[in-house]
Design an enzyme around this catalytic site. Structure first.
Site, PDB file in Angstrom:
ATOM      1  N   ASP A  58      -0.202   2.312   5.465  1.00 24.67           N
ATOM      2  CA  ASP A  58      -1.155   3.288   4.940  1.00 24.67           C
ATOM      3  C   ASP A  58      -0.448   4.369   4.123  1.00 24.67           C
ATOM      4  OD1 ASP A  58      -3.667   4.339   4.564  1.00 24.67           O
ATOM      5  OD2 ASP A  58      -3.746   5.408   6.469  1.00 24.67           O
ATOM      6  N   GLY A  59      -1.155   4.935   3.161  1.00 25.10           N
ATOM      7  CA  GLY A  59      -0.639   6.089   2.426  1.00 25.10           C
ATOM      8  C   GLY A  59      -0.276   5.828   0.967  1.00 25.10           C
ATOM      9  N   ASN A  60      -0.626   4.652   0.450  1.00 27.91           N
ATOM     10  CA  ASN A  60      -0.308   4.353  -0.959  1.00 27.91           C
ATOM     11  C   ASN A  60      -1.010   5.327  -1.913  1.00 27.91           C
ATOM     12  OD1 ASN A  60       1.000   2.156   0.090  1.00 27.91           O
ATOM     13  ND2 ASN A  60      -0.447   0.625  -0.694  1.00 27.91           N
ATOM     14  N   TRP A  81       0.580   8.779  -1.781  1.00 29.94           N
ATOM     15  CA  TRP A  81       1.896   8.715  -2.449  1.00 29.94           C
ATOM     16  C   TRP A  81       1.708   8.860  -3.956  1.00 29.94           C
ATOM     17  CZ3 TRP A  81       4.269   5.714  -6.143  1.00 29.94           C
ATOM     18  CH2 TRP A  81       5.667   5.732  -6.185  1.00 29.94           C
ATOM     19  N   HIS A  89      -0.171   1.404  -4.824  1.00 28.65           N
ATOM     20  CA  HIS A  89      -0.195   0.043  -4.269  1.00 28.65           C
ATOM     21  C   HIS A  89       0.964  -0.779  -4.826  1.00 28.65           C
ATOM     22  CE1 HIS A  89      -3.888   1.061  -2.392  1.00 28.65           C
ATOM     23  NE2 HIS A  89      -4.645   1.002  -3.475  1.00 28.65           N
ATOM     24  N   LEU A  92      11.484 -15.922  10.434  1.00 26.64           N
ATOM     25  CA  LEU A  92      10.365 -14.992  10.626  1.00 26.64           C
ATOM     26  C   LEU A  92       9.034 -15.626  10.195  1.00 26.64           C
ATOM     27  CD1 LEU A  92       9.421 -11.933  11.038  1.00 26.64           C
ATOM     28  CD2 LEU A  92       9.733 -11.721   8.566  1.00 26.64           C
TER      29      LEU A  92
HETATM   30  C1  IPE Z   1      -6.149   0.723   7.098  1.00 24.36           C
HETATM   31  O1  IPE Z   1      -6.010   1.726   6.169  1.00 24.36           O
HETATM   32  C2  IPE Z   1      -6.263  -0.610   6.391  1.00 24.36           C
HETATM   33  C3  IPE Z   1      -5.054  -1.096   5.759  1.00 24.36           C
HETATM   34  C4  IPE Z   1      -3.872  -0.545   5.843  1.00 24.36           C
HETATM   35  C5  IPE Z   1      -5.204  -2.327   5.020  1.00 24.36           C
HETATM   36  P1  IPE Z   1      -7.276   2.530   5.615  1.00 24.36           P
HETATM   37  O2  IPE Z   1      -6.746   3.556   4.686  1.00 24.36           O
HETATM   38  O3  IPE Z   1      -8.268   1.582   5.060  1.00 24.36           O
HETATM   39  O4  IPE Z   1      -7.860   3.163   6.943  1.00 24.36           O
HETATM   40  P2  IPE Z   1      -8.643   4.525   7.170  1.00 24.36           P
HETATM   41  O5  IPE Z   1      -9.758   4.573   6.167  1.00 24.36           O
HETATM   42  O6  IPE Z   1      -7.651   5.617   6.945  1.00 24.36           O
HETATM   43  O7  IPE Z   1      -9.103   4.457   8.598  1.00 24.36           O
HETATM   44  C1  IPE Z   2      -3.032   1.597   2.180  1.00 25.39           C
HETATM   45  O1  IPE Z   2      -3.013   2.737   1.393  1.00 25.39           O
HETATM   46  C2  IPE Z   2      -3.354   0.359   1.378  1.00 25.39           C
HETATM   47  C3  IPE Z   2      -4.678  -0.214   1.646  1.00 25.39           C
HETATM   48  C4  IPE Z   2      -5.532   0.210   2.533  1.00 25.39           C
HETATM   49  C5  IPE Z   2      -5.055  -1.365   0.851  1.00 25.39           C
HETATM   50  P1  IPE Z   2      -4.334   3.550   1.061  1.00 25.39           P
HETATM   51  O2  IPE Z   2      -4.904   3.015  -0.210  1.00 25.39           O
HETATM   52  O3  IPE Z   2      -5.267   3.552   2.209  1.00 25.39           O
HETATM   53  O4  IPE Z   2      -3.737   5.002   0.804  1.00 25.39           O
HETATM   54  P2  IPE Z   2      -4.333   6.393   1.289  1.00 25.39           P
HETATM   55  O5  IPE Z   2      -4.620   6.281   2.740  1.00 25.39           O
HETATM   56  O6  IPE Z   2      -5.554   6.624   0.474  1.00 25.39           O
HETATM   57  O7  IPE Z   2      -3.244   7.369   0.991  1.00 25.39           O
HETATM   58 MG    MG Z   3      -5.514   4.776   3.802  1.00 26.64          MG
END
Ligand code: IPE
Ligand code: IPE
Ligand code: MG
Length: 244
Positions: free
Chosen positions: A22-24, A27, A39, A133
């Site tokens: 999470d967090g792309n 970032w 992403h 793996l």
């Molecule tokens: C969880 O992240 C799903 C993936 C990493 C693929 P999200 O960004 O979708 O989750 P929430 O919305 O913060 O719960």
């Molecule tokens: C995780 O990063 C990737 C996916 C859920 C596909 P996010 O796109 O959820 O990034 P944030 O949470 O908005 O920073």
């Molecule tokens: Mg997210």
């Protein structure tokens, strides 16, 4: 690789690591970039974590790449993610084979665009003989949907007379989940600091050790992964019993 920190000596290595990547988006926002650029940067982290997991002796690595709920994101973001997925699956096959990594997938795979599905099947086939793996991508995944599909599958077996309701226990149930071939995760890592499961592996994470880091996924690399593994090695797992 040159200049890369070498693996620490670990007293125990998790057999199965699951990651909520999470967090792309955050970032990218921090850099005044578009979310999709986050992403793209995240793909480099995937490559590095897969290589490192194999190196330290992790046997299964499950990566939450796309949830059923993620379909509700803007169309352009979804389509870019699907294109990135197909490209990753195609480009990584030589590297996966070099590192003896077997690719697998869980989730509602038939929801994916045809190009991504076709590439996924090709890459799974091309890596199927590898014995190191096992990399499991969770794609269009939902823990609740997985449990509901398991219930439906069990009901079908009961109706066909192949299964008696009295036989249904946790072990039978497990064999109707997408993850029937894999052990439950020992360690769950979530990046970007959110303290939630977001519908990931709801059945399987019952006794998993959880590691949350504020590091955003595109910055989660080898060293940070080692920190998570070192933290796991210090954990005392009790599974509800008392320690001896
Ligand atoms: C969880 O992240 C799903 C993936 C990493 C693929 P999200 O960004 O979708 O989750 P929430 O919305 O913060 O719960
Ligand atoms: C995780 O990063 C990737 C996916 C859920 C596909 P996010 O796109 O959820 O990034 P944030 O949470 O908005 O920073
Ligand atoms: Mg997210």
């Amino acid at each position: 690789m040159t200049g890369q920190p070498s693996a620490p000596r670990l007293t125990k290595v998790p057999q199965h690591v699951a990651v909520i990547m999470d967090g792309n988006g955050r970032w990218a926002r921090e850099r005044n970039m578009m979310r999709v650029q986050g992403h793209r940067a995240g793909v480099d982290s995937v490559r590095e974590i897969v290589r490192t997991a194999g190196e330290v002796g992790v046997k299964y690595l499950t990566l939450y790449a796309f949830s059923v709920e993620n379909w509700s994101r803007p169309k352009t973001e979804v389509s870019t993610l699907m294109k990135l997925l197909a490209k990753f699956l195609k480009d990584e096959v030589p590297e996966l084979n070099r590192n003896n990594v077997r690719l697998q997938a869980i989730g509602r795979i038939t929801d994916l665009p045809k190009a991504a599905q076709d590439q996924l099947h090709d890459s799974i086939e091309a890596t199927s003989k590898n014995t190191g793996l096992t990399l499991i991508l969770a794609l269009s995944y939902s823990g609740r949907v997985e449990i509901i599909e398991a219930v439906q599958s069990i009901i079908r077996e009961v109706k066909l007379g192949h299964l008696d309701t009295a036989q249904i226990d946790a072990d039978v149930f497990k064999h109707h989940l997408y993850t029937r071939y894999y052990p439950d995760p020992d360690l769950l890592i979530r990046t970007s600091g959110e303290m939630r499961l977001s519908n990931f592996l709801l059945w399987q994470l019952s006794y998993t050790e959880i590691y949350v880091t504020s590091t955003l996924w595109p910055d989660f690399r080898r060293e940070e992964f080692f920190r998570a593994l070192e933290d796991y090695a210090k954990r005392q797992r009790r599974f509800g019993a008392v320690s001896s």
